[in-house]
Design a protein around this motif. Sequence first.
Motif, PDB file in Angstrom:
ATOM      1  N   SER A  83      30.594  33.968  48.744  1.00  0.00           N
ATOM      2  CA  SER A  83      31.573  34.866  49.352  1.00  0.00           C
ATOM      3  C   SER A  83      32.644  35.230  48.336  1.00  0.00           C
ATOM      4  O   SER A  83      32.790  34.566  47.298  1.00  0.00           O
ATOM      5  N   ALA A  84      33.367  36.293  48.633  1.00  0.00           N
ATOM      6  CA  ALA A  84      34.404  36.780  47.728  1.00  0.00           C
ATOM      7  C   ALA A  84      35.572  37.301  48.540  1.00  0.00           C
ATOM      8  O   ALA A  84      35.444  37.638  49.724  1.00  0.00           O
ATOM      9  N   ALA A  85      36.745  37.364  47.886  1.00  0.00           N
ATOM     10  CA  ALA A  85      37.952  37.872  48.543  1.00  0.00           C
ATOM     11  C   ALA A  85      38.811  38.589  47.521  1.00  0.00           C
ATOM     12  O   ALA A  85      38.844  38.217  46.336  1.00  0.00           O
ATOM     13  N   LEU A  86      39.505  39.616  47.984  1.00  0.00           N
ATOM     14  CA  LEU A  86      40.466  40.334  47.162  1.00  0.00           C
ATOM     15  C   LEU A  86      41.856  39.903  47.604  1.00  0.00           C
ATOM     16  O   LEU A  86      42.230  40.071  48.762  1.00  0.00           O
ATOM     17  N   ILE A  87      42.621  39.318  46.674  1.00  0.00           N
ATOM     18  CA  ILE A  87      43.954  38.802  46.991  1.00  0.00           C
ATOM     19  C   ILE A  87      44.991  39.640  46.258  1.00  0.00           C
ATOM     20  O   ILE A  87      44.973  39.744  45.033  1.00  0.00           O
ATOM     21  N   GLU A  88      45.903  40.236  47.030  1.00  0.00           N
ATOM     22  CA  GLU A  88      46.986  41.017  46.444  1.00  0.00           C
ATOM     23  C   GLU A  88      48.279  40.207  46.513  1.00  0.00           C
ATOM     24  O   GLU A  88      48.707  39.805  47.598  1.00  0.00           O
ATOM     25  N   PHE A  89      48.891  39.968  45.360  1.00  0.00           N
ATOM     26  CA  PHE A  89      50.161  39.259  45.283  1.00  0.00           C
ATOM     27  C   PHE A  89      51.307  40.272  45.238  1.00  0.00           C
ATOM     28  O   PHE A  89      51.092  41.475  45.114  1.00  0.00           O
ATOM     29  N   THR A  90      52.510  39.772  45.316  1.00  0.00           N
ATOM     30  CA  THR A  90      53.671  40.659  45.311  1.00  0.00           C
ATOM     31  C   THR A  90      54.045  41.118  43.906  1.00  0.00           C
ATOM     32  O   THR A  90      54.831  42.057  43.767  1.00  0.00           O
ATOM     33  N   ASP A  91      53.500  40.485  42.861  1.00  0.00           N
ATOM     34  CA  ASP A  91      53.839  40.883  41.502  1.00  0.00           C
ATOM     35  C   ASP A  91      52.720  40.489  40.544  1.00  0.00           C
ATOM     36  O   ASP A  91      51.834  39.698  40.872  1.00  0.00           O
ATOM     37  N   ARG A  92      52.766  41.047  39.349  1.00  0.00           N
ATOM     38  CA  ARG A  92      51.718  40.810  38.350  1.00  0.00           C
ATOM     39  C   ARG A  92      51.717  39.370  37.838  1.00  0.00           C
ATOM     40  O   ARG A  92      50.662  38.831  37.517  1.00  0.00           O
ATOM     41  N   ASP A  93      52.891  38.765  37.737  1.00  0.00           N
ATOM     42  CA  ASP A  93      52.958  37.397  37.237  1.00  0.00           C
ATOM     43  C   ASP A  93      52.182  36.446  38.134  1.00  0.00           C
ATOM     44  O   ASP A  93      51.514  35.513  37.655  1.00  0.00           O
ATOM     45  N   SER A  94      52.249  36.669  39.440  1.00  0.00           N
ATOM     46  CA  SER A  94      51.514  35.802  40.368  1.00  0.00           C
ATOM     47  C   SER A  94      50.013  35.981  40.212  1.00  0.00           C
ATOM     48  O   SER A  94      49.244  35.016  40.283  1.00  0.00           O
ATOM     49  N   ALA A  95      49.599  37.226  39.971  1.00  0.00           N
ATOM     50  CA  ALA A  95      48.178  37.466  39.732  1.00  0.00           C
ATOM     51  C   ALA A  95      47.732  36.758  38.453  1.00  0.00           C
ATOM     52  O   ALA A  95      46.632  36.198  38.384  1.00  0.00           O
ATOM     53  N   GLY A  96      48.597  36.760  37.443  1.00  0.00           N
ATOM     54  CA  GLY A  96      48.285  36.039  36.211  1.00  0.00           C
ATOM     55  C   GLY A  96      48.180  34.542  36.449  1.00  0.00           C
ATOM     56  O   GLY A  96      47.315  33.870  35.882  1.00  0.00           O
ATOM     57  N   ALA A  97      49.051  34.018  37.309  1.00  0.00           N
ATOM     58  CA  ALA A  97      48.982  32.594  37.641  1.00  0.00           C
ATOM     59  C   ALA A  97      47.682  32.281  38.374  1.00  0.00           C
ATOM     60  O   ALA A  97      47.064  31.234  38.149  1.00  0.00           O
ATOM     61  N   ALA A  98      47.250  33.179  39.238  1.00  0.00           N
ATOM     62  CA  ALA A  98      45.993  32.969  39.963  1.00  0.00           C
ATOM     63  C   ALA A  98      44.809  32.938  39.010  1.00  0.00           C
ATOM     64  O   ALA A  98      43.812  32.245  39.263  1.00  0.00           O
TER      65      ALA A  98
END
Length: 199
Positions: A83-98
Amino acid sequence: PPPPRIFIHDTATTEISTTGGGVSLTWVLDAHSVQPARDREFSSVLVSGMPPDVSEGDVRAFFRDCGIIFDMIGPRSLDDATSAALIEFTDRDSAGAARTRDKKLMGHSEISVVLSYQCTLYVTNFPPDASDALVRERFSKYGPIFDVRWPSRRFIQSRRFCYIQFATADAARAALAEQGALSPDAHARPVLVALREHK
């Protein structure tokens, strides 16, 4: 009556006062309550390789220390029994942390975490009557497809482009082989394919 008076303070609070019929009306707008423009493509990650029975709560718990999750699509079951999921964070830094969770184990499964734009293809110049099923059939040979996004017919009657979001960046790069290939219609148009670019 006197003209409206507008006051702008250092506290980023705006007061607008006017007088009408002897009644003073005042609205206070807190500038901090105004939401910034969304940065969906570059603040999102595509997580794949998860167990087929994973829940949304499981995914949120796994990424809870990375940042604030603004929105999530999925988890969705894929053709390869994952399975897969698309996760949208509130900012780019959080996406980088993910992204630091890439190759980690979720249950007994090693997951893949990539920035959304890295697995998204822009595809155009196919027949205007091309269906979602036709596009998926043509591109699924390169890897599992998470989603196909089309422009709204409300604004564009002839839909000649779409975004294909693969479950992995490798699949998206492999699908670039379709660049210049002829579309299966009477006009035999060359299909144009490109990866989304980082901004």
